[in-house]
Write an enzyme that holds these catalytic residues in place. Structure first.
Site, PDB file in Angstrom:
ATOM      1  N   SER A   1       0.861  -1.185   0.000  1.00 49.97           N
ATOM      2  CA  SER A   1       0.000   0.000   0.000  1.00 49.97           C
ATOM      3  C   SER A   1       0.892   1.228   0.000  1.00 49.97           C
ATOM      4  CB  SER A   1      -0.883   0.019   1.252  1.00 49.97           C
ATOM      5  OG  SER A   1      -1.526   1.267   1.411  1.00 49.97           O
TER       6      SER A   1
ATOM      7  N   TYR B   1      -1.512  -0.754  10.537  1.00 44.25           N
ATOM      8  CA  TYR B   1      -1.741  -1.118   9.135  1.00 44.25           C
ATOM      9  C   TYR B   1      -0.566  -0.672   8.270  1.00 44.25           C
ATOM     10  CZ  TYR B   1      -3.809  -1.086   4.460  1.00 44.25           C
ATOM     11  OH  TYR B   1      -4.045  -1.286   3.119  1.00 44.25           O
TER      12      TYR B   1
END
Length: 245
Positions: free
Chosen positions: A134, A147
């Site tokens: 990501s 995350y």
């Protein structure tokens, strides 16, 4: 006419994974669709046609992945494995539930490690393994919390695999920006350059068809974050502090 590819998509039940399945099916690929939700997968596979199979699993459960791999091994080699499954829990580090944080690490990072070990033997020679990082893994950002840390780990894992498996398999890294999914709808901040899952799916397919290691999109966001990630800390950290306000 080229033979249809056989592709295993992990994390296919909704969001980018579902859009990717629909796009690849429309292009003639044969799909094996995996996620935890058996019901969602069955509905998706049925909607795509008889050439596609649902194979429920939990990436955090090594036995579950091993059992799925045994099923796939009996059907012949895969052309591609695309691993997208992930958890997300936005918030500041101080506010995180420790059990949720541990589960997030297990699913996002350890799950990717499991795939990194189990998937390559299922691929044909020169087959493709794509892990999903990501842009949140480029640099620690406010509310990126655990995350972001797990996605930084996935990026590092994909880089390692690219070197270790060179000449045998085609390892790729996918780094999406903000995509309108069930996960990003939990954010309470403005998300720049938001795109739809359908646009993300087309970007992934186009990128995996080229030779570059990383597929990242949308570029107007990813290049800005890449630049932030390569700045020296004395320049980058004051900028990230501004985002926290």
């Amino acid at each position: 006419m080229p033979e249809a590819e056989t592709i295993w998509i992990i994390g296919a039940s909704d969001g980018i994974g579902e859009a990717l399945a629909r796009e690849w099916a429309a292009r003639g690929a044969r799909l094996i669709l995996s996620a935890r939700s058996a019901e969602r997968l069955e509905v998706l596979a049925a909607s795509l046609g008889p050439d596609h199979a649902a194979l429920p699993l939990d990436v955090s459960d090594r036995k579950s992945l091993g059992a799925a791999a045994e099923v796939i091994a009996r059907t012949g080699p895969l052309d591609r494995v695309v691993h997208l499954a992930a958890m997300y829990d936005p918030g500041k580090v101080a506010d995180l539930d420790p059990e949720t944080a541990a589960r997030l690490v297990t699913v996002n990072l350890t799950g990717s490690f499991h795939i990194a070990q189990i998937a390559p033997p299922l691929l044909r020679d020169g087959g493709q393994l794509a892990l999903c990082g990501s842009v949140a893994g480029y640099i620690g950002l406010p509310q990126g919390q655990i995350y972001s840390a797990t996605k930084a780990g996935v990026i590092s894992l994909a880089q390692t695999l690219r070197a270790e498996l060179a000449g045998r398999y085609d390892v790729r890294l996918i780094c999406p920006g903000f995509v309108d999914t069930r996960l990003t709808r939990r954010n309470d901040f403005t998300m720049p350059a938001m795109i739809t899952p359908q646009i993300a799916a087309r970007a992934i397919i186009a990128g995996l068809g080229k030779r570059r290691f990383e597929v990242h999109f949308p570029r107007r966001l990813t290049y800005a974050l890449k630049l932030l990630g390569v700045l020296p800390y004395w320049a980058a950290l004051p900028l990230t502090r501004r985002l926290a306000r």
